[in-house]
Design a protein around this motif. Structure first.
Motif, PDB file in Angstrom:
ATOM      1  N   ALA A  78       0.812  -1.218   0.000  1.00 63.77           N
ATOM      2  CA  ALA A  78       0.000   0.000   0.000  1.00 63.77           C
ATOM      3  C   ALA A  78       0.845   1.267   0.000  1.00 63.77           C
ATOM      4  CB  ALA A  78      -0.958  -0.003   1.182  1.00 63.77           C
ATOM      5  N   GLN A  79       1.848   1.351   0.872  1.00 66.43           N
ATOM      6  CA  GLN A  79       2.613   2.591   0.977  1.00 66.43           C
ATOM      7  C   GLN A  79       3.358   2.887  -0.318  1.00 66.43           C
ATOM      8  OE1 GLN A  79       2.283   4.798   3.640  1.00 66.43           O
ATOM      9  NE2 GLN A  79       3.115   6.057   1.996  1.00 66.43           N
ATOM     10  N   GLN A  80       3.944   1.882  -0.913  1.00 68.40           N
ATOM     11  CA  GLN A  80       4.661   2.075  -2.175  1.00 68.40           C
ATOM     12  C   GLN A  80       3.700   2.551  -3.267  1.00 68.40           C
ATOM     13  OE1 GLN A  80       6.529  -1.497  -3.614  1.00 68.40           O
ATOM     14  NE2 GLN A  80       7.314  -0.519  -5.443  1.00 68.40           N
ATOM     15  N   THR A  81       2.523   1.960  -3.334  1.00 70.43           N
ATOM     16  CA  THR A  81       1.540   2.344  -4.349  1.00 70.43           C
ATOM     17  C   THR A  81       1.035   3.761  -4.112  1.00 70.43           C
ATOM     18  OG1 THR A  81       0.904   0.034  -4.639  1.00 70.43           O
ATOM     19  CG2 THR A  81      -0.664   1.700  -5.400  1.00 70.43           C
ATOM     20  N   ILE A  82       0.719   4.101  -2.872  1.00 70.98           N
ATOM     21  CA  ILE A  82       0.260   5.457  -2.553  1.00 70.98           C
ATOM     22  C   ILE A  82       1.348   6.469  -2.884  1.00 70.98           C
ATOM     23  CG2 ILE A  82      -0.402   7.015  -0.669  1.00 70.98           C
ATOM     24  CD1 ILE A  82      -1.911   4.557   0.557  1.00 70.98           C
ATOM     25  N   ASP A  83       2.600   6.162  -2.558  1.00 69.54           N
ATOM     26  CA  ASP A  83       3.713   7.065  -2.881  1.00 69.54           C
ATOM     27  C   ASP A  83       3.805   7.301  -4.387  1.00 69.54           C
ATOM     28  OD1 ASP A  83       4.316   7.253  -0.184  1.00 69.54           O
ATOM     29  OD2 ASP A  83       6.069   5.912  -0.291  1.00 69.54           O
ATOM     30  N   GLN A  84       3.633   6.235  -5.192  1.00 69.06           N
ATOM     31  CA  GLN A  84       3.674   6.378  -6.652  1.00 69.06           C
ATOM     32  C   GLN A  84       2.538   7.283  -7.135  1.00 69.06           C
ATOM     33  OE1 GLN A  84       3.544   2.090  -7.544  1.00 69.06           O
ATOM     34  NE2 GLN A  84       5.402   2.400  -8.772  1.00 69.06           N
ATOM     35  N   ILE A  85       1.353   7.086  -6.594  1.00 73.50           N
ATOM     36  CA  ILE A  85       0.196   7.878  -7.015  1.00 73.50           C
ATOM     37  C   ILE A  85       0.387   9.337  -6.625  1.00 73.50           C
ATOM     38  CG2 ILE A  85      -2.295   8.211  -6.762  1.00 73.50           C
ATOM     39  CD1 ILE A  85      -2.399   5.106  -6.198  1.00 73.50           C
ATOM     40  N   VAL A  86       0.819   9.598  -5.394  1.00 79.33           N
ATOM     41  CA  VAL A  86       1.051  10.969  -4.936  1.00 79.33           C
ATOM     42  C   VAL A  86       2.103  11.640  -5.820  1.00 79.33           C
ATOM     43  CG1 VAL A  86       1.994  12.367  -3.045  1.00 79.33           C
ATOM     44  CG2 VAL A  86       0.287  10.595  -2.570  1.00 79.33           C
ATOM     45  N   SER A  87       3.170  10.937  -6.127  1.00 83.48           N
ATOM     46  CA  SER A  87       4.212  11.485  -6.992  1.00 83.48           C
ATOM     47  C   SER A  87       3.658  11.779  -8.384  1.00 83.48           C
ATOM     48  CB  SER A  87       5.383  10.509  -7.081  1.00 83.48           C
ATOM     49  OG  SER A  87       6.367  11.000  -7.962  1.00 83.48           O
ATOM     50  N   GLY A  88       2.874  10.842  -8.926  1.00 84.23           N
ATOM     51  CA  GLY A  88       2.262  11.039 -10.243  1.00 84.23           C
ATOM     52  C   GLY A  88       1.321  12.229 -10.263  1.00 84.23           C
TER      53      GLY A  88
END
Length: 180
Positions: A78-88
């Motif tokens: 979850a954290q890795q995916t959320i970080d990717q989305i926030v960055s995107g």
């Protein structure tokens, strides 16, 4: 417990309810629900399109196609995916904006989760642009706003003409406790 996935509290969102939702034969992507297998730049475009239309919800990682013999609800870090989305969202959206995130962990000790992205069109800084275009949501897909729709988005007051969260078109429903 609230039956709508859009305005359910975090406590009402369990992996069992998400699996039950994904298993419904009539549950498919439409105007406001979307399923994504993994992070991709198209996910950020979908966030912008939902923000420019009625809002919506994206479930990551749920296979967007229901294929026989494959698990529909897969799970991610979850954290890795959320970080990717926030960055995107930070780099691709103009103005930079991010939706709300909920993490629904699997109950098997695997560390996997379903990430739920809530896009509330009432709080999005409309129009939300991607590469100088305003994506909008049509039934099950994204399109680009024409000039008239773009002008309408730019003139709107916050929350003008937008349905409140929980009252979106085609909102998917969670099973109630006694229905699981």
């Amino acid at each position: 417990m609230n039956n709508s996935l859009f305005d359910a509290s975090a406590a009402d969102l369990t992996i069992e309810r998400i699996r039950a939702l994904a298993a419904q034969p009539d549950q498919m992507e439409s105007l406001t629900p979307e399923f994504k297998r993994e992070y991709s730049p198209s996910l950020v475009t979908t966030i912008a399109a939902m923000a420019n239309t009625y809002g919506g919800m994206i479930l990551v990682v749920v296979n967007d196609k229901d294929e026989p013999g494959t698990e529909r609800v897969i799970g991610v870090n979850a954290q890795q995916t959320i970080d990717q989305i926030v960055s995107g969202c930070s780099t691709a959206l103009d103005p930079p904006w991010e939706p709300a995130f909920l993490n629904v962990p699997f109950d098997d000790g695997s560390g996997r989760s379903v990430v739920i992205i809530r896009v509330d069109a009432n709080v999005a800084p409309r129009p939300v642009l991607v590469k100088l275009k305003a994506p909008i949501r049509l039934s099950g897909r994204n399109a680009t706003a024409d000039r008239a729709r773009l002008l309408q988005l730019a003139r709107e007051e916050p929350s003008a003409g937008v349905l409140p969260m929980g009252q979106n078109v085609m909102s998917p429903n969670l099973a109630r406790d006694n229905e699981i």
